[in-house]
Design an enzyme around this catalytic site. Structure first.
Site, PDB file in Angstrom:
ATOM      1  N   CYS A 272      -6.007   2.886  12.116  1.00  0.00           N
ATOM      2  CA  CYS A 272      -6.221   4.190  12.750  1.00  0.00           C
ATOM      3  C   CYS A 272      -7.700   4.549  12.812  1.00  0.00           C
ATOM      4  O   CYS A 272      -8.055   5.705  12.975  1.00  0.00           O
ATOM      5  CB  CYS A 272      -5.463   5.274  12.012  1.00  0.00           C
ATOM      6  SG  CYS A 272      -3.685   5.139  12.213  1.00  0.00           S
ATOM      7  N   GLY A 273      -8.571   3.560  12.656  1.00  0.00           N
ATOM      8  CA  GLY A 273      -9.995   3.826  12.824  1.00  0.00           C
ATOM      9  C   GLY A 273     -10.763   3.997  11.524  1.00  0.00           C
ATOM     10  O   GLY A 273     -11.933   4.374  11.531  1.00  0.00           O
ATOM     11  N   LYS A 274     -10.115   3.688  10.408  1.00  0.00           N
ATOM     12  CA  LYS A 274     -10.792   3.878   9.117  1.00  0.00           C
ATOM     13  C   LYS A 274     -12.003   2.939   8.985  1.00  0.00           C
ATOM     14  O   LYS A 274     -13.117   3.391   8.722  1.00  0.00           O
ATOM     15  CB  LYS A 274      -9.774   3.598   8.022  1.00  0.00           C
ATOM     16  CG  LYS A 274     -10.232   3.881   6.629  1.00  0.00           C
ATOM     17  CD  LYS A 274      -9.034   3.649   5.709  1.00  0.00           C
ATOM     18  CE  LYS A 274      -9.407   3.659   4.258  1.00  0.00           C
ATOM     19  NZ  LYS A 274      -8.268   3.202   3.434  1.00  0.00           N
ATOM     20  N   ASP A 289     -12.076   1.263   1.722  1.00  0.00           N
ATOM     21  CA  ASP A 289     -10.633   1.410   1.493  1.00  0.00           C
ATOM     22  C   ASP A 289     -10.212   2.339   0.357  1.00  0.00           C
ATOM     23  O   ASP A 289      -9.243   3.060   0.510  1.00  0.00           O
ATOM     24  CB  ASP A 289     -10.020   0.018   1.266  1.00  0.00           C
ATOM     25  CG  ASP A 289      -8.520  -0.022   1.488  1.00  0.00           C
ATOM     26  OD1 ASP A 289      -8.035   0.721   2.358  1.00  0.00           O
ATOM     27  OD2 ASP A 289      -7.828  -0.776   0.792  1.00  0.00           O
ATOM     28  N   ARG A 386      -7.082 -11.134   8.660  1.00  0.00           N
ATOM     29  CA  ARG A 386      -8.121 -10.401   7.931  1.00  0.00           C
ATOM     30  C   ARG A 386      -9.333 -11.266   7.597  1.00  0.00           C
ATOM     31  O   ARG A 386      -9.265 -12.495   7.674  1.00  0.00           O
ATOM     32  CB  ARG A 386      -7.531  -9.873   6.625  1.00  0.00           C
ATOM     33  CG  ARG A 386      -6.323  -8.967   6.843  1.00  0.00           C
ATOM     34  CD  ARG A 386      -6.502  -7.646   6.219  1.00  0.00           C
ATOM     35  NE  ARG A 386      -5.496  -6.680   6.621  1.00  0.00           N
ATOM     36  CZ  ARG A 386      -5.660  -5.369   6.472  1.00  0.00           C
ATOM     37  NH1 ARG A 386      -6.769  -4.888   5.974  1.00  0.00           N
ATOM     38  NH2 ARG A 386      -4.715  -4.536   6.857  1.00  0.00           N
ATOM     39  N   ARG A 418      -2.780   8.902  13.833  1.00  0.00           N
ATOM     40  CA  ARG A 418      -2.682   8.305  15.157  1.00  0.00           C
ATOM     41  C   ARG A 418      -1.673   9.144  15.918  1.00  0.00           C
ATOM     42  O   ARG A 418      -0.478   8.974  15.793  1.00  0.00           O
ATOM     43  CB  ARG A 418      -2.211   6.860  15.027  1.00  0.00           C
ATOM     44  CG  ARG A 418      -2.107   6.091  16.331  1.00  0.00           C
ATOM     45  CD  ARG A 418      -1.610   4.693  16.064  1.00  0.00           C
ATOM     46  NE  ARG A 418      -2.703   3.798  15.707  1.00  0.00           N
ATOM     47  CZ  ARG A 418      -3.342   3.026  16.592  1.00  0.00           C
ATOM     48  NH1 ARG A 418      -2.990   3.024  17.863  1.00  0.00           N
ATOM     49  NH2 ARG A 418      -4.312   2.242  16.189  1.00  0.00           N
TER      50      ARG A 418
END
Ligand code: SPV
Ligand code: MN
Length: 622
Positions: A272-274, A289, A386, A418
């Site tokens: 969501c854009g973190k 994080d 990742r 979102r």
């Protein structure tokens, strides 16, 4: 006890390894180690100290055991998780509780859970090497320090932890009887591709009372790397007991006018854009994080729990993410996971360059059009593929903030979701309680690929922590509300939404607009710009955004865009209040205050609708 355990270990295992723990004075540690050795029966033990030799040994073993392989660049390795082990496993992740189930959380009776998982662990490390690592969460020698011990039979997991966390072997040697959190992991039996085979016996269980996590028959780092999300379950419970906050939040500095730096934490559900927010190149990255937040002298201070990044690689391209691109393509040590490999080079979806139509990926040998057992076409890389890399590799890292034992003073907290039709791009809460409840505790987000299951379903995800919550949500929110009582100066709270769409389903914002919202929030914290009061909080004035868009993006921001983006969408906002109220009303432990704040917001929206109609231009509130 220590002496007996040492002699038992020396008899069975390599003396040189056992001697590495001789200078640790910690009964709890020896009991823990002995317990797991007896249970899992490893055939070899390796103790990870802070020497470069030990680091290299773990990395080499990951290659020797086939859990990782080298790419053309010798500092780059790649790892595959089983095709069905590509994300966190909600179903088999359970919080073990003594006093009945907890709302919204997958729980199991404690003694039953411990018995089940330990039953599955009998002899699970036979013929395998067990790695024992000492780490701290948060900075060392500070109020934030939480010592931990990780035991795993996966060299990949230990290698990842050496990249992502602060090695604390010496800290354990220097400090006697440190109390620590315990993480036990076994990948279980492996298939010919060296991925976990017994996925039906995958378990990720949390003994909160015993401060221990058991994770077995899996490799995906979100399930296996103890210090990441497994630690989060344990530290949420610890924070609740001790009255601070352990959050699923990035930490970053935003550069304000005249050299001023203001620090923010931000909670966003995955994808969501973190990451892209905290890694904006001209700002200051501290962590992507996890954050710990504590109060000192009436002010909130935050640290990054970690020391590295386990980031999503999909869509990372040279144009949009020049910094990450550079980090991934220079000589830094990187572990790529679940990407496509062809000719010794890594490829992923959305990398902005042509991708080969064959190679090897998480499904094995791969070719364009290959389908899985369910008949679904397999993309070149997994959506949740990742990269694992140390934070020190990032040129925009705020090293001082990362290493500061005191943490950094927190100016603002950002909550993002979102939402295609509800929240405006940025909105400041009226105060702490309003922000905690109507922003943080009200986050909704469409589901993404980071969890196994269906994508694109709107889900409730308070503080973006729902999947990690290990305590009663009512108590968790109460702890947040009480946190304010210790503060003389409250961080400002904001809600953001990068995914707003118009009637035709087109995104209303560019990906890069978030850089502007950050600058606006920074100015607000210092009272440098005014804002407009709406029923859901304060929103920016057009003039200020126009100015910031020009400065930050060299872009003309039209009044039309502003009106469309910051329009108060009353029906959608009221429905949202109703959805959230419905959830919280059913949970008896949720503080009264939560219900009241939500009802008040709904009332403000109804009043505004009476005056201005369903969709209200921000200009009406000027
Ligand atoms: C997330 O999905 O929030 C992550 C990756 O940070 S995981 O380790 O899977 O939690
Ligand atoms: Mn996360």
């Amino acid at each position: 006890m220590k002496e007996e355990i040492l002699s038992f270990l020396k008899e069975k295992y390599d003396m040189d390894e056992v001697s590495k723990i001789e200078n640790i004075e910690n009964d709890e540690f020896f009991d823990f180690l002995y317990d797991i050795v007896k249970l899992a029966e490893p055939s070899r033990i390796f103790i990870v100290t802070e020497t470069s030799n030990d680091y290299e040994y773990v990395r080499r073993k990951a290659l020797e055991y086939g859990e990782e392989r080298v790419l053309k660049n010798a500092n780059h390795t790649y790892h595959f998780d089983n095709y069905y082990d590509q994300a966190r496993d909600k179903e088999n992740t359970k919080i073990l509780v003594e006093n009945g189930p907890l709302s919204l959380i997958n729980t199991m009776e404690r003694s039953k859970g411990i018995e089940e998982v330990r039953g599955l662990m009998k002899g699970i490390m036979k013929d395998r090497e067990m790695f024992v690592g000492f780490f701290v969460l948060g900075t060392k020698n500070s109020e934030f320090t939480i010592p931990t011990v990780q035991i795993t039979d996966s060299a990949y997991v230990m290698h990842s932890e050496l990249i992502l966390y602060r090695n604390a072997y010496e800290y354990f040697v220097k400090n006697q009887n440190l109390h620590f959190l315990r993480f036990v992991h076994s990948q279980g039996e492996l298939d010919e591709r060296k991925t976990s085979k017994n996925l039906e016996k995958r378990r990720i269980y949390f003994d909160i009372e015993g401060e221990t996590s058991y994770s077995i028959n899996n490799q995906y780092a979100g399930n296996s790397v103890g210090l990441k999300k497994n630690a989060l379950r344990l530290t949420i419970a610890k924070a609740l007991k001790e009255g601070w906050l352990s959050e699923h939040m990035f930490l970053m500095g935003v550069n304000g006018p005249d050299g001023r730096v203001t620090y923010f934490t931000g909670a966003f559900p995955s994808m969501c854009g973190k990451t892209s927010t905290c890694m904006i190149p001209h700002e200051r990255l501290v962590g992507d994080d996890l954050s710990f937040i504590k109060v000192k002298d009436g002010k909130a201070y935050a640290v990054n729990v970690e020391n590295g990044v386990f980031g999503i690689i999909e869509d990372i391209n040279e144009k949009d993410d020049p910094l990450i691109w550079k980090v991934l393509f220079s000589d830094n040590e990187v572990i790529f996971s679940n990407i496509l490999v062809y000719n010794g080079k890594p490829y992923w979806n959305g990398m902005g360059i042509p991708i080969p139509d064959k190679g090897e990926n998480h499904s094995g040998l791969w070719w364009k059009g290959k389908k899985d057992k369910e008949g679904k076409e397999i993309p070149p890389s997994h959506k949740n593929a990742r990269f694992t890399v140390k934070l020190e590799r990032f040129p925009n890292l705020d090293r001082w903030a990362l290493d500061n034992p005191e943490g950094v003073e927190l100016g603002g907290i950002i909550y993002g979701g979102r939402d295609s039709d509800t929240w405006p791009p940025v909105c400041e809460a009226f105060n702490w309680d309003h922000g905690v409840i109507n922003k943080g505790a009200s986050i909704e987000s469409e589901t993404t690929a980071a969890t196994i299951g269906k994508e694109g379903v709107r889900t409730f995800n308070p503080m973006s922590i729902i999947e990690f919550l290990s305590v009663d949500i009512g108590k968790y929110l109460d702890n947040y509300l009480k946190f304010k009582e210790k503060l003389k100066k409250e961080p400002k709270i904001f809600g953001v939404n990068y995914f707003l769409k118009d009637k035709n389903g087109k995104y209303l914002n560019e990906k890069t607009d978030k850089a502007v919202w950050l600058k606006w929030m920074e100015l607000r914290i210092h009272g440098d710009v005014d804002a407009i009061k709406t029923p859901i909080g304060y929103i920016p004035k057009y003039e200020d955004l126009k100015d910031l868009f020009k400065k930050v993006q060299k872009k003309d921001y039209s009044l039309n865009d502003y009106e469309e983006q910051f329009k108060i969408r009353v029906p959608e906002l009221i429905s949202k209040c109703d959805r959230i109220l419905e959830i919280y009303r059913k949970i008896p432990t949720v503080p009264e205050k939560v219900i009241r704040e939500l009802e008040e917001e709904k009332k403000r929206l109804i009043d505004a609708r009476e005056k201005f109609g369903d969709y209200i231009s921000p200009l009406k509130f000027y």
